[in-house]
Design a protein around this motif. Structure first.
Motif, short mmCIF file in Angstrom:
data_model
loop_
_atom_site.label_atom_id
_atom_site.label_comp_id
_atom_site.label_asym_id
_atom_site.label_seq_id
_atom_site.Cartn_x
_atom_site.Cartn_y
_atom_site.Cartn_z
N TRP A 1 0.79 -1.23 0.00
CA TRP A 1 0.00 0.00 0.00
C TRP A 1 0.81 1.27 0.00
O TRP A 1 0.41 2.27 -0.60
N ASP A 2 1.97 1.27 0.68
CA ASP A 2 2.76 2.51 0.69
C ASP A 2 3.43 2.77 -0.67
O ASP A 2 4.05 3.83 -0.85
N GLY A 3 3.29 1.84 -1.58
CA GLY A 3 3.82 2.05 -2.93
C GLY A 3 2.84 2.74 -3.86
O GLY A 3 3.20 3.13 -4.98
N PHE A 4 1.59 2.87 -3.42
CA PHE A 4 0.59 3.55 -4.26
C PHE A 4 0.55 5.03 -3.90
O PHE A 4 -0.25 5.47 -3.08
N VAL A 5 1.45 5.77 -4.49
CA VAL A 5 1.52 7.21 -4.26
C VAL A 5 1.43 7.90 -5.62
O VAL A 5 1.82 7.33 -6.65
N PRO A 6 0.92 9.14 -5.64
CA PRO A 6 0.68 9.81 -6.92
C PRO A 6 1.90 9.91 -7.82
O PRO A 6 1.76 9.92 -9.05
N SER A 7 3.10 9.93 -7.24
CA SER A 7 4.31 10.05 -8.08
C SER A 7 4.49 8.84 -9.00
O SER A 7 5.25 8.89 -9.96
N THR A 8 3.77 7.74 -8.72
CA THR A 8 3.91 6.54 -9.56
C THR A 8 2.93 6.52 -10.73
O THR A 8 2.96 5.59 -11.53
N GLU A 9 2.08 7.54 -10.84
CA GLU A 9 1.05 7.51 -11.87
C GLU A 9 1.63 7.50 -13.29
O GLU A 9 1.00 7.00 -14.21
N GLY A 10 2.82 8.05 -13.46
CA GLY A 10 3.42 8.10 -14.79
C GLY A 10 4.23 6.87 -15.16
O GLY A 10 4.75 6.78 -16.27
N VAL A 11 4.36 5.92 -14.22
CA VAL A 11 5.19 4.74 -14.48
C VAL A 11 4.46 3.78 -15.43
O VAL A 11 3.26 3.55 -15.27
N LYS A 12 5.19 3.27 -16.41
CA LYS A 12 4.60 2.30 -17.33
C LYS A 12 4.59 0.91 -16.69
O LYS A 12 5.17 0.69 -15.64
N ASN A 13 3.96 -0.02 -17.39
CA ASN A 13 3.94 -1.41 -16.92
C ASN A 13 3.27 -1.58 -15.57
O ASN A 13 3.68 -2.41 -14.76
N THR A 14 2.27 -0.76 -15.31
CA THR A 14 1.45 -0.99 -14.14
C THR A 14 -0.01 -0.90 -14.56
O THR A 14 -0.37 -0.10 -15.43
N ARG A 15 -0.84 -1.75 -13.96
CA ARG A 15 -2.27 -1.75 -14.27
C ARG A 15 -3.06 -0.98 -13.22
O ARG A 15 -4.29 -1.02 -13.21
N ALA A 16 -2.35 -0.30 -12.34
CA ALA A 16 -3.03 0.51 -11.32
C ALA A 16 -3.83 1.62 -11.99
O ALA A 16 -3.31 2.34 -12.85
N LEU A 17 -5.08 1.76 -11.60
CA LEU A 17 -5.97 2.74 -12.24
C LEU A 17 -5.93 4.09 -11.51
O LEU A 17 -5.66 4.14 -10.30
N PRO A 18 -6.21 5.17 -12.23
CA PRO A 18 -6.26 6.50 -11.59
C PRO A 18 -7.25 6.57 -10.42
O PRO A 18 -7.08 7.41 -9.54
N ALA A 19 -8.24 5.69 -10.42
CA ALA A 19 -9.23 5.68 -9.33
C ALA A 19 -8.56 5.56 -7.95
O ALA A 19 -9.11 6.03 -6.95
N ILE A 20 -7.38 4.94 -7.92
CA ILE A 20 -6.66 4.79 -6.65
C ILE A 20 -6.40 6.14 -6.00
O ILE A 20 -6.51 6.28 -4.77
N TYR A 21 -6.08 7.12 -6.84
CA TYR A 21 -5.72 8.44 -6.31
C TYR A 21 -6.90 9.41 -6.33
O TYR A 21 -6.86 10.45 -5.70
N LYS A 22 -7.98 9.01 -7.04
CA LYS A 22 -9.17 9.87 -7.10
C LYS A 22 -10.14 9.56 -5.97
O LYS A 22 -10.92 10.41 -5.57
N ASP A 23 -10.12 8.29 -5.52
CA ASP A 23 -11.03 7.91 -4.44
C ASP A 23 -10.23 7.16 -3.38
O ASP A 23 -10.36 5.95 -3.21
N GLU A 24 -9.41 7.91 -2.68
CA GLU A 24 -8.48 7.29 -1.73
C GLU A 24 -9.21 6.59 -0.59
O GLU A 24 -8.74 5.57 -0.08
N ALA A 25 -10.37 7.13 -0.21
CA ALA A 25 -11.11 6.51 0.90
C ALA A 25 -11.62 5.13 0.50
O ALA A 25 -11.55 4.17 1.28
N LYS A 26 -12.11 5.02 -0.75
CA LYS A 26 -12.60 3.73 -1.23
C LYS A 26 -11.44 2.73 -1.37
O LYS A 26 -11.58 1.54 -1.05
N PHE A 27 -10.29 3.22 -1.83
CA PHE A 27 -9.12 2.35 -1.98
C PHE A 27 -8.66 1.86 -0.61
O PHE A 27 -8.36 0.68 -0.42
N LYS A 28 -8.65 2.76 0.34
CA LYS A 28 -8.25 2.40 1.71
C LYS A 28 -9.22 1.38 2.30
O LYS A 28 -8.80 0.40 2.94
#
Lengths: 153, 153
Positions: B79-106
């Motif tokens: 979980w501590d690896g999901f930070v906004p600075s990683t949004e530009g990294v390729k080869n990840t399937r993490a969706l922007p929703a992680i950073y748009k709805d942090e309460a739901k992700f948590k």
């Protein structure tokens, strides 16, 4: 909501390099990916302790104790991935010595496991000097195994 | 043999994508690699339990209990690896929703953590039906989070 477990398993299978047959026998590429994942996480939780042992960042006993507990589990995870069927897999720095001198490789694993287990105990002692020394011993055990069994870059 | 810890740290730094500055702030690519490593190992230890829950392979209570204990540590790691600075990294399937709805992700993280913790307890109960049901609940929690926060292939 309870969803059908067959559907759940299928969703999992689609989501990774696993296939259903992999439940009984993982592909060599999967074994390499898994053992590298264990090493990556060992680095995540060991590396921050090194500058503490060096006095380059503030010593934080709680972080050392938490990371030591994580490492004590992570250190158990790579070894079943080192099987001869993985020797042909690319993108691994594992050396043939692993399969040529299995007793030495096993001894190196056990030394590292022992140093991590000692770190778990010492990290709760409150003795900062001992904790720092044990961080160093743990790093030395990792490096010693790498020296014999991992290709240099 | 005790080697110099500066040399040991340098050897470590050379051996991975870490640099010495990474002790204080990991690169986004490193954070992605680490969180993916945690997911890879979660798969390693959860997947073999699924065909047991399905009755497709023999039920092995000792394996379930061991894997549950491993998963209880691994589930804390991504979980501590999901930070906004990683949004530009390729080869990840993490969706922007992680950073748009942090309460739901948590909340999704906490649900999964709770199901794994229940699996640890239930795995020691000796009640095969309950253990199988809790394996299913754990898989469901993983899939539920993936449905919302991970891109389909």
């Amino acid at each position: 909501m309870r969803i059908n477990i067959v559907a759940a398993a299928a969703a999992f299978a689609l989501s990774t390099s696993y296939s259903l047959t992999a439940f009984s026998q993982a592909k060599p590429e999967t074994l390499v990916e898994q053992r590298q994942a264990a090493m990556t996480l060992q680095a995540k939780y060991l590396f921050p302790l090194v500058p503490m042992a060096q006095g380059r960042v503030p010593f934080d006993a709680a972080t050392v104790a938490r990371n030591a507990a994580y490492l004590d589990v992570l250190i158990k995870m790579p070894w079943d991935g080192f099987v001869p069927s993985t020797e042909g897999v690319k993108n691994t720095r594992a050396l043939p010595a692993i399969y040529k001198d299995e007793a030495k490789f096993k001894a190196a694993q056990e030394r590292t496991q022992a140093e991590v287990s000692k770190l778990v105990v010492v990290s709760k002692s409150g003795n900062e000097a001992n904790i720092k020394a044990q961080i160093t011993q743990t790093v030395n055990a990792c490096n010693s195994c790498h020296d014999s069994f991992r290709a240099k870059r």
